[in-house]
Design a protein around this motif. Structure first.
Motif, PDB file in Angstrom:
ATOM      1  N   UNK A  22      19.079 127.486  -1.605  1.00 55.61           N
ATOM      2  CA  UNK A  22      18.981 127.731  -0.173  1.00 55.61           C
ATOM      3  C   UNK A  22      19.432 129.160   0.105  1.00 55.61           C
ATOM      4  N   UNK A  23      18.480 130.010   0.468  1.00 59.22           N
ATOM      5  CA  UNK A  23      18.730 131.418   0.777  1.00 59.22           C
ATOM      6  C   UNK A  23      19.113 131.483   2.258  1.00 59.22           C
ATOM      7  N   UNK A  24      20.416 131.432   2.539  1.00 61.51           N
ATOM      8  CA  UNK A  24      20.899 131.126   3.873  1.00 61.51           C
ATOM      9  C   UNK A  24      20.953 132.333   4.804  1.00 61.51           C
ATOM     10  N   UNK A  25      20.185 132.234   5.885  1.00 61.97           N
ATOM     11  CA  UNK A  25      20.285 133.177   6.987  1.00 61.97           C
ATOM     12  C   UNK A  25      21.187 132.533   8.039  1.00 61.97           C
ATOM     13  N   UNK A  26      22.189 133.245   8.517  1.00 61.09           N
ATOM     14  CA  UNK A  26      23.083 132.659   9.503  1.00 61.09           C
ATOM     15  C   UNK A  26      24.163 131.822   8.846  1.00 61.09           C
ATOM     16  N   UNK A  27      24.561 130.755   9.537  1.00 63.03           N
ATOM     17  CA  UNK A  27      25.697 129.952   9.064  1.00 63.03           C
ATOM     18  C   UNK A  27      25.339 128.512   8.728  1.00 63.03           C
ATOM     19  N   UNK A  28      24.099 128.107   8.944  1.00 64.71           N
ATOM     20  CA  UNK A  28      23.702 126.731   8.642  1.00 64.71           C
ATOM     21  C   UNK A  28      22.212 126.681   8.349  1.00 64.71           C
ATOM     22  N   UNK A  29      21.848 125.840   7.413  1.00 64.95           N
ATOM     23  CA  UNK A  29      20.438 125.626   7.099  1.00 64.95           C
ATOM     24  C   UNK A  29      20.028 124.269   7.644  1.00 64.95           C
ATOM     25  N   UNK A  30      18.863 124.179   8.239  1.00 65.14           N
ATOM     26  CA  UNK A  30      18.430 122.940   8.861  1.00 65.14           C
ATOM     27  C   UNK A  30      17.720 121.992   7.917  1.00 65.14           C
ATOM     28  N   UNK A  31      17.460 120.805   8.419  1.00 63.35           N
ATOM     29  CA  UNK A  31      16.776 119.773   7.652  1.00 63.35           C
ATOM     30  C   UNK A  31      15.363 120.199   7.274  1.00 63.35           C
ATOM     31  N   UNK A  32      14.736 121.051   8.107  1.00 62.88           N
ATOM     32  CA  UNK A  32      13.389 121.492   7.802  1.00 62.88           C
ATOM     33  C   UNK A  32      13.282 122.205   6.470  1.00 62.88           C
ATOM     34  N   UNK A  33      14.329 122.937   6.083  1.00 63.45           N
ATOM     35  CA  UNK A  33      14.347 123.635   4.793  1.00 63.45           C
ATOM     36  C   UNK A  33      14.927 122.744   3.702  1.00 63.45           C
ATOM     37  N   UNK A  34      16.141 122.230   3.935  1.00 59.37           N
ATOM     38  CA  UNK A  34      16.815 121.454   2.899  1.00 59.37           C
ATOM     39  C   UNK A  34      16.033 120.183   2.559  1.00 59.37           C
ATOM     40  N   UNK A  35      15.566 119.470   3.585  1.00 60.64           N
ATOM     41  CA  UNK A  35      14.810 118.248   3.333  1.00 60.64           C
ATOM     42  C   UNK A  35      13.517 118.521   2.597  1.00 60.64           C
ATOM     43  N   UNK A  36      12.860 119.609   2.958  1.00 60.17           N
ATOM     44  CA  UNK A  36      11.598 119.965   2.290  1.00 60.17           C
ATOM     45  C   UNK A  36      11.822 120.215   0.804  1.00 60.17           C
ATOM     46  N   UNK A  37      12.892 120.955   0.478  1.00 61.63           N
ATOM     47  CA  UNK A  37      13.152 121.258  -0.935  1.00 61.63           C
ATOM     48  C   UNK A  37      13.514 120.003  -1.719  1.00 61.63           C
ATOM     49  N   UNK A  38      14.249 119.095  -1.100  1.00 60.12           N
ATOM     50  CA  UNK A  38      14.553 117.842  -1.783  1.00 60.12           C
ATOM     51  C   UNK A  38      13.297 116.976  -1.907  1.00 60.12           C
ATOM     52  N   UNK A  39      12.326 117.167  -1.014  1.00 58.63           N
ATOM     53  CA  UNK A  39      11.027 116.527  -1.180  1.00 58.63           C
ATOM     54  C   UNK A  39      10.341 117.006  -2.444  1.00 58.63           C
ATOM     55  N   UNK A  40      10.444 118.305  -2.715  1.00 59.72           N
ATOM     56  CA  UNK A  40       9.911 118.829  -3.977  1.00 59.72           C
ATOM     57  C   UNK A  40      10.629 118.190  -5.160  1.00 59.72           C
ATOM     58  N   UNK A  41      11.941 118.010  -5.049  1.00 61.55           N
ATOM     59  CA  UNK A  41      12.694 117.365  -6.129  1.00 61.55           C
ATOM     60  C   UNK A  41      12.166 115.971  -6.427  1.00 61.55           C
ATOM     61  N   UNK A  42      11.606 115.297  -5.418  1.00 58.23           N
ATOM     62  CA  UNK A  42      11.037 113.964  -5.602  1.00 58.23           C
ATOM     63  C   UNK A  42       9.665 114.003  -6.271  1.00 58.23           C
ATOM     64  N   UNK A  43       9.145 115.210  -6.508  1.00 58.06           N
ATOM     65  CA  UNK A  43       7.838 115.344  -7.132  1.00 58.06           C
ATOM     66  C   UNK A  43       6.711 115.560  -6.156  1.00 58.06           C
ATOM     67  N   UNK A  44       7.032 115.945  -4.924  1.00 57.75           N
ATOM     68  CA  UNK A  44       6.014 116.152  -3.896  1.00 57.75           C
ATOM     69  C   UNK A  44       5.653 117.631  -3.800  1.00 57.75           C
ATOM     70  N   UNK A  45       4.360 117.922  -3.841  1.00 58.11           N
ATOM     71  CA  UNK A  45       3.894 119.293  -3.670  1.00 58.11           C
ATOM     72  C   UNK A  45       3.643 119.594  -2.206  1.00 58.11           C
TER      73      UNK A  45
END
Length: 445
Positions: free
Chosen positions: A159-182
């Motif tokens: 997570x290349x963090x801009x500001x002080x918090x990363x939202x679900x739109x970024x973190x959740x998407x990347x964990x979706x990739x971890x599940x094998x989703x393109x």
């Protein structure tokens, strides 16, 4: 199926897929609960630190494990209906900041290697103490073109963090990739047939397709993740009439039809407001699954519409009522809808749809829940950016490194110029009801 350069724009939160291999083609459905031990680590460089470390420390537990629905843990728990649980590893729910002996960089492999080394010195070893490693670092000097990066599938997110918090739109998407989703793309087939389709943009029906967390993920992606069991994702073995309830939400019933279509599969779903998902989406959708690769499905769009959360088109603007594929001799038609369910006739082997039996009246679909909304936006692609076919291009890291050098990766996002593509719909084909013939889904390991 033909694709066009126009369609090779990748999606959510500004995603460009970065891959050095193929996403696995297998999927499985299992009722067992998976508990994933996730370790967020705050990472700093010799020449770059968090500008507001206390605020980053405060926001990180909420982003990953908070009780609110926009945390990673709450999102996956609701989406999987309790089948997938994200849990913390340490009491503070994160580690760090950890100062790495390297200058600020986008070298994901080196960041991973040094982070795991630092964790091992603290007695934390991947595979023993934690399953997934999420590295969060300040973006000010990295120069990365992405806001997030994830292995596809795998245990790593950056997570290349801009500001002080990363939202679900970024973190959740990347964990979706971890599940094998393109990255889920959109195939436009406006002639009403699936022989000559062109890739054009993203699906907007999934967090992996530019829809943001409010769309959850689509039926083929749910199958890939193992979040639909045999009674919920039905393999269609012969012509018949079927009933579908909404894809998301509590309750039982058929949520997806999995239909043979030559070497590929055709997965059909019905989307309707349920729980935190699909508040602005309505209608039947279908996806082409290439050679059984449920993580690389693409939405089939038979309309000229382009429903997203960013426009004022009706929720069902992209929905269709019929579909036909001449090559595989498959056709379907929605015959009724209402009360949170739809009925569809499915014809295989070129059989006339009018010869397919009607569904008995007593088999109405259960009504879905209508509670909750999701205000988190989605992902988007930076202006002018273009990904390779299917949203994927090759990258390299620390060659041969277990810490993430040469596995498949997918990048999310960008800087403040990132275009947010939240929401909406392209619909399609039919969904169905009262199975005259249902074949139990075989497990996919």
């Amino acid at each position: 199926m033909k694709t066009s350069a126009l369609g090779r724009i990748a999606l959510a939160t500004g995603i460009t897929a970065l891959t050095t291999g193929l996403i696995p083609t297998t999927a499985h459905a299992d009722d067992a609960t998976v508990e994933r031990k996730v370790l967020p680590v705050l990472v700093e460089f010799t020449d770059s630190s968090f500008q507001h470390p206390d605020k980053v420390k405060e926001s990180t537990p909420d982003t990953y494990f908070g009780a609110k629905k926009d945390s990673l843990a709450s999102f996956f728990s609701e989406l999987s209906r309790g089948r997938y649980k994200v849990v913390p590893v340490v009491d503070d729910q994160y580690v760090g900041p950890v100062k790495l002996p390297m200058a600020a960089s986008c070298d994901h492999g080196e960041i991973n290697t040094l982070t795991q080394k630092a964790l091992a010195e603290q007695g934390l070893v991947r595979g023993e103490d934690y399953d997934s490693l999420s590295m969060v670092f300040p973006a000010q000097k990295t120069g990365c073109s992405w806001a997030g990066l994830g292995s596809v599938p795998g245990p790593y997110t950056w997570i290349n963090l801009y500001g002080t918090a990363s939202g679900l739109g970024v973190v959740g998407h990347e964990f979706g990739h971890n599940l094998g989703l393109g990255h889920q793309m959109r195939s436009v087939c406006t002639d009403g047939n699936l022989v000559d389709c062109k890739e054009n943009g993203t699906s907007a029906k999934s967090m992996m397709g530019g829809g943001g967390p409010a769309m959850g993920i689509s039926a083929p992606e749910m199958i890939r993740a193992g979040w639909l069991d045999d009674s919920e994702a039905v393999e269609v073995a012969e012509s018949g009439t079927y009933e579908l309830r909404s894809l998301h939400g509590e309750g039982s019933g058929v949520r997806a039809l999995d239909i043979p279509m030559g070497e590929d599969r055709l997965v059909v779903e019905y989307r309707h407001a349920a729980g935190s998902f699909d508040q602005n989406l309505e209608g039947v959708h279908a996806y082409r699954v290439p050679k059984g690769n449920y993580g690389s499905s693409s939405l089939i769009d038979l309309t000229e519409a382009n429903k997203t959360a960013g426009n004022d088109a009706p929720a069902e603007a992209d929905a269709i009522t019929s579909l036909k594929d001449v090559a595989s001799k498959v056709s379907l038609a929605v015959t009724s809808s209402g009360d949170g369910g739809v009925t569809v006739r499915v014809s295989l082997n070129g059989e006339d749809l009018s010869d397919v039996a009607d569904v008995p009246e007593e088999t109405a679909a259960p009504a879905p829940e209508h509670t909750g909304t999701d205000t988190d936006a989605g992902d988007g692609l930076p202006d002018g950016a273009e990904a390779k076919s299917g949203g994927q291009e090759k990258v390299t890291g620390s060659e041969g490194s277990e810490a993430g050098g040469s596995e498949n990766l997918a990048a999310t996002g960008g800087d403040s110029g990132t275009l947010l593509l939240a929401g909406g719909g392209v619909a399609l084909v039919a969904a169905g009801a009262c199975a005259l013939s249902l074949m139990r889904r075989r497990r996919r390991a």
